[in-house]
Design a protein around this motif. Structure first.
Motif, PDB file in Angstrom:
ATOM      1  N   GLY A 186       2.913 -18.025 -10.129  1.00 35.31           N
ATOM      2  CA  GLY A 186       1.980 -18.577  -9.141  1.00 35.31           C
ATOM      3  C   GLY A 186       2.297 -18.203  -7.708  1.00 35.31           C
ATOM      4  N   THR A 187       3.280 -17.335  -7.494  1.00 34.08           N
ATOM      5  CA  THR A 187       3.681 -16.944  -6.142  1.00 34.08           C
ATOM      6  C   THR A 187       2.499 -16.375  -5.362  1.00 34.08           C
ATOM      7  OG1 THR A 187       5.926 -16.448  -6.889  1.00 34.08           O
ATOM      8  CG2 THR A 187       5.260 -15.439  -4.823  1.00 34.08           C
ATOM      9  N   LYS A 188       2.347 -16.828  -4.129  1.00 35.77           N
ATOM     10  CA  LYS A 188       1.310 -16.265  -3.253  1.00 35.77           C
ATOM     11  C   LYS A 188       1.957 -15.138  -2.453  1.00 35.77           C
ATOM     12  CE  LYS A 188      -1.820 -20.152  -2.747  1.00 35.77           C
ATOM     13  NZ  LYS A 188      -2.489 -21.065  -1.795  1.00 35.77           N
ATOM     14  N   LEU A 189       1.238 -14.043  -2.314  1.00 36.99           N
ATOM     15  CA  LEU A 189       1.794 -12.855  -1.669  1.00 36.99           C
ATOM     16  C   LEU A 189       1.023 -12.528  -0.397  1.00 36.99           C
ATOM     17  CD1 LEU A 189       1.785 -11.008  -5.057  1.00 36.99           C
ATOM     18  CD2 LEU A 189       3.872 -11.761  -3.929  1.00 36.99           C
ATOM     19  N   ILE A 190       1.750 -12.265   0.668  1.00 37.36           N
ATOM     20  CA  ILE A 190       1.130 -11.896   1.943  1.00 37.36           C
ATOM     21  C   ILE A 190       1.603 -10.492   2.307  1.00 37.36           C
ATOM     22  CG2 ILE A 190       0.906 -12.465   4.410  1.00 37.36           C
ATOM     23  CD1 ILE A 190       1.543 -15.406   3.608  1.00 37.36           C
ATOM     24  N   VAL A 191       0.642  -9.584   2.510  1.00 37.59           N
ATOM     25  CA  VAL A 191       0.976  -8.196   2.834  1.00 37.59           C
ATOM     26  C   VAL A 191       0.377  -7.848   4.196  1.00 37.59           C
ATOM     27  CG1 VAL A 191       0.922  -5.794   2.032  1.00 37.59           C
ATOM     28  CG2 VAL A 191       0.813  -7.654   0.360  1.00 37.59           C
ATOM     29  N   VAL A 192       1.236  -7.466   5.147  1.00 36.15           N
ATOM     30  CA  VAL A 192       0.747  -7.041   6.466  1.00 36.15           C
ATOM     31  C   VAL A 192       0.601  -5.528   6.444  1.00 36.15           C
ATOM     32  CG1 VAL A 192       1.142  -7.074   8.968  1.00 36.15           C
ATOM     33  CG2 VAL A 192       1.994  -8.964   7.553  1.00 36.15           C
ATOM     34  N   VAL A 193      -0.621  -5.052   6.714  1.00 41.08           N
ATOM     35  CA  VAL A 193      -0.863  -3.603   6.704  1.00 41.08           C
ATOM     36  C   VAL A 193      -1.423  -3.160   8.057  1.00 41.08           C
ATOM     37  CG1 VAL A 193      -1.210  -3.294   4.211  1.00 41.08           C
ATOM     38  CG2 VAL A 193      -3.134  -4.044   5.618  1.00 41.08           C
ATOM     39  N   ARG A 194      -1.133  -1.917   8.417  1.00 44.40           N
ATOM     40  CA  ARG A 194      -1.714  -1.357   9.642  1.00 44.40           C
ATOM     41  C   ARG A 194      -2.119   0.082   9.366  1.00 44.40           C
ATOM     42  NH1 ARG A 194       3.280  -0.262  13.802  1.00 44.40           N
ATOM     43  NH2 ARG A 194       1.540   0.159  15.188  1.00 44.40           N
ATOM     44  N   ASP A 195      -2.841   0.686  10.313  1.00 47.66           N
ATOM     45  CA  ASP A 195      -3.271   2.078  10.166  1.00 47.66           C
ATOM     46  C   ASP A 195      -2.084   2.909   9.673  1.00 47.66           C
ATOM     47  OD1 ASP A 195      -3.670   4.820  10.730  1.00 47.66           O
ATOM     48  OD2 ASP A 195      -5.142   4.342  12.270  1.00 47.66           O
ATOM     49  N   PRO A 196      -2.211   3.555   8.487  1.00 51.61           N
ATOM     50  CA  PRO A 196      -1.061   4.267   7.919  1.00 51.61           C
ATOM     51  C   PRO A 196      -0.531   5.413   8.778  1.00 51.61           C
ATOM     52  CG  PRO A 196      -3.026   4.587   6.565  1.00 51.61           C
ATOM     53  CD  PRO A 196      -3.383   3.578   7.599  1.00 51.61           C
ATOM     54  N   VAL A 197      -1.391   6.014   9.615  1.00 56.78           N
ATOM     55  CA  VAL A 197      -0.908   7.100  10.489  1.00 56.78           C
ATOM     56  C   VAL A 197      -0.001   6.512  11.567  1.00 56.78           C
ATOM     57  CG1 VAL A 197      -1.563   8.976  12.039  1.00 56.78           C
ATOM     58  CG2 VAL A 197      -2.983   8.489  10.043  1.00 56.78           C
ATOM     59  N   THR A 198      -0.472   5.450  12.222  1.00 59.08           N
ATOM     60  CA  THR A 198       0.342   4.772  13.244  1.00 59.08           C
ATOM     61  C   THR A 198       1.620   4.236  12.616  1.00 59.08           C
ATOM     62  OG1 THR A 198      -1.789   4.000  14.101  1.00 59.08           O
ATOM     63  CG2 THR A 198       0.181   3.118  15.153  1.00 59.08           C
ATOM     64  N   ARG A 199       1.481   3.715  11.384  1.00 53.46           N
ATOM     65  CA  ARG A 199       2.636   3.151  10.676  1.00 53.46           C
ATOM     66  C   ARG A 199       3.713   4.215  10.443  1.00 53.46           C
ATOM     67  NH1 ARG A 199       6.000   1.794   7.333  1.00 53.46           N
ATOM     68  NH2 ARG A 199       5.887   3.941   6.655  1.00 53.46           N
ATOM     69  N   ALA A 200       3.262   5.435  10.035  1.00 49.92           N
ATOM     70  CA  ALA A 200       4.201   6.535   9.776  1.00 49.92           C
ATOM     71  C   ALA A 200       4.922   6.955  11.064  1.00 49.92           C
ATOM     72  CB  ALA A 200       3.463   7.721   9.173  1.00 49.92           C
ATOM     73  N   ILE A 201       4.167   7.032  12.164  1.00 47.80           N
ATOM     74  CA  ILE A 201       4.760   7.426  13.450  1.00 47.80           C
ATOM     75  C   ILE A 201       5.746   6.352  13.915  1.00 47.80           C
ATOM     76  CG2 ILE A 201       4.287   7.970  15.891  1.00 47.80           C
ATOM     77  CD1 ILE A 201       1.503   9.064  14.886  1.00 47.80           C
ATOM     78  N   SER A 202       5.384   5.097  13.703  1.00 45.40           N
ATOM     79  CA  SER A 202       6.252   3.980  14.081  1.00 45.40           C
ATOM     80  C   SER A 202       7.545   4.003  13.264  1.00 45.40           C
ATOM     81  CB  SER A 202       5.492   2.672  13.840  1.00 45.40           C
ATOM     82  OG  SER A 202       6.305   1.582  14.109  1.00 45.40           O
TER      83      SER A 202
ATOM     84  N   LEU B 227      -1.544  -5.315  -8.933  1.00 46.81           N
ATOM     85  CA  LEU B 227      -2.680  -5.916  -9.646  1.00 46.81           C
ATOM     86  C   LEU B 227      -2.488  -5.942 -11.163  1.00 46.81           C
ATOM     87  CD1 LEU B 227      -5.707  -4.638  -7.516  1.00 46.81           C
ATOM     88  CD2 LEU B 227      -4.628  -6.892  -7.477  1.00 46.81           C
ATOM     89  N   LEU B 228      -1.474  -5.246 -11.646  1.00 47.70           N
ATOM     90  CA  LEU B 228      -1.132  -5.321 -13.074  1.00 47.70           C
ATOM     91  C   LEU B 228      -0.481  -6.668 -13.382  1.00 47.70           C
ATOM     92  CD1 LEU B 228       0.512  -1.774 -13.606  1.00 47.70           C
ATOM     93  CD2 LEU B 228      -1.804  -2.477 -14.271  1.00 47.70           C
ATOM     94  N   HIS B 229       0.052  -7.334 -12.352  1.00 48.02           N
ATOM     95  CA  HIS B 229       0.816  -8.572 -12.558  1.00 48.02           C
ATOM     96  C   HIS B 229       0.273  -9.787 -11.824  1.00 48.02           C
ATOM     97  CE1 HIS B 229       3.999  -6.226 -14.534  1.00 48.02           C
ATOM     98  NE2 HIS B 229       3.723  -5.312 -13.617  1.00 48.02           N
ATOM     99  N   PHE B 230      -0.545  -9.570 -10.784  1.00 41.41           N
ATOM    100  CA  PHE B 230      -1.082 -10.682  -9.991  1.00 41.41           C
ATOM    101  C   PHE B 230      -2.581 -10.521  -9.762  1.00 41.41           C
ATOM    102  CE2 PHE B 230       3.402 -10.717  -8.844  1.00 41.41           C
ATOM    103  CZ  PHE B 230       3.699 -12.080  -8.812  1.00 41.41           C
ATOM    104  N   PRO B 231      -3.348 -11.633  -9.830  1.00 35.73           N
ATOM    105  CA  PRO B 231      -4.775 -11.525  -9.497  1.00 35.73           C
ATOM    106  C   PRO B 231      -4.933 -11.325  -7.985  1.00 35.73           C
ATOM    107  CG  PRO B 231      -4.181 -13.822  -9.931  1.00 35.73           C
ATOM    108  CD  PRO B 231      -2.949 -13.001 -10.199  1.00 35.73           C
ATOM    109  N   LEU B 232      -6.012 -10.648  -7.599  1.00 35.00           N
ATOM    110  CA  LEU B 232      -6.270 -10.354  -6.183  1.00 35.00           C
ATOM    111  C   LEU B 232      -6.296 -11.625  -5.329  1.00 35.00           C
ATOM    112  CD1 LEU B 232      -6.821  -7.875  -4.372  1.00 35.00           C
ATOM    113  CD2 LEU B 232      -9.259  -8.266  -4.729  1.00 35.00           C
ATOM    114  N   GLY B 233      -6.771 -12.728  -5.911  1.00 37.34           N
ATOM    115  CA  GLY B 233      -6.863 -14.000  -5.178  1.00 37.34           C
ATOM    116  C   GLY B 233      -5.521 -14.557  -4.734  1.00 37.34           C
ATOM    117  N   GLN B 234      -4.441 -14.062  -5.330  1.00 37.68           N
ATOM    118  CA  GLN B 234      -3.102 -14.541  -4.954  1.00 37.68           C
ATOM    119  C   GLN B 234      -2.452 -13.661  -3.876  1.00 37.68           C
ATOM    120  OE1 GLN B 234      -1.985 -16.194  -9.143  1.00 37.68           O
ATOM    121  NE2 GLN B 234      -0.056 -15.710  -8.120  1.00 37.68           N
ATOM    122  N   ILE B 235      -3.217 -12.653  -3.399  1.00 37.76           N
ATOM    123  CA  ILE B 235      -2.676 -11.738  -2.389  1.00 37.76           C
ATOM    124  C   ILE B 235      -3.535 -11.806  -1.137  1.00 37.76           C
ATOM    125  CG2 ILE B 235      -1.872  -9.387  -1.927  1.00 37.76           C
ATOM    126  CD1 ILE B 235      -2.059  -8.812  -4.956  1.00 37.76           C
ATOM    127  N   LEU B 236      -2.903 -12.036   0.006  1.00 36.85           N
ATOM    128  CA  LEU B 236      -3.617 -12.022   1.284  1.00 36.85           C
ATOM    129  C   LEU B 236      -3.193 -10.782   2.058  1.00 36.85           C
ATOM    130  CD1 LEU B 236      -5.444 -13.615   3.374  1.00 36.85           C
ATOM    131  CD2 LEU B 236      -3.292 -14.379   4.376  1.00 36.85           C
TER     132      LEU B 236
END
Length: 206
Positions: free
Chosen positions: A36-52, A100-109
């Protein structure tokens, strides 16, 4: 599990490790520990992320090759080196498939790194809702630090001083050849589109 404190009724235990999202074994392990773990993923523009990512490494190892040379397996053909972790981490759709093989999308923000800067209270409002918490953190808790380019908390818990991100955040990025940046934008575009479809969120990268 031994490293986690016991969670009492009415408490939430949080653990933050950026590498979980890209670690192949993590979803199955977390699911078997607490489905039942809720997962929070912070994402940003992958190009900026790579440069950072590169900027961070450069600050520790000033003699590493240029960003441009690390980006390509073959610069002439424009073949991107997807084995370089700075590039690989930003292929979010690929990593999400594994989760998504292990957690439903609703448990990920999915939290937008860009909106976290432009509208921290709004984005944290979504986090509070997702965790089933009362919206306590609002606009009045933040001010924008122009030097850093990031919002700061007006007052940290248990302290009268404001809290800003540390020295390792907000570093000036090196100038990257615009042709290379464009190649990376083209490379990530299909993966970004797939990620938008999978999450039902358009992050507006491009």
């Amino acid at each position: 599990r031994d490293l986690m404190p016991r969670t009492l009724e009415g408490q939430i235990t949080m653990e933050k490790t950026p590498s979980y999202f890209v670690t192949k074994e993590a979803p199955a392990r977390i699911s078997s520990m607490a489905k039942g773990t809720k997962l929070i993923v912070v994402v940003r523009d992958p190009v900026t992320r790579a440069i950072s990512d590169y900027t961070q490494t450069l600050s520790k190892k000033p003699d590493i090759p240029t960003f441009e040379s690390l980006t390509f397996k073959n610069r002439t053909t424009g073949l991107i080196d997807t084995s370089w972790s700075a590039i690989q981490i930003g292929i979010y759709a690929k990593h999400l498939e594994n989760w998504l093989l292990h957690f439903p999308l609703g448990q990920i923000l999915f939290v937008s790194g860009e909106r976290l800067i432009s509208d921290p209270a709004g984005e944290l409002g979504r986090v509070q809702d997702f965790l089933g918490l009362k919206r306590i953190i609002t606009d009045k808790h933040f001010y924008f630090n122009k030097t850093k380019g990031f919002p700061c908390l007006k007052k940290a818990e248990g302290s009268s001083k404001p809290h800003c991100l540390g020295k390792t955040k907000g570093r000036t990025h090196p100038d990257i050849d615009q042709e290379v940046v464009q190649r990376l934008r083209d490379f990530y575009r299909p993966f970004n589109m797939k990620f938008y479809q999978m999450t039902g969120q358009d992050f507006g990268w491009d």
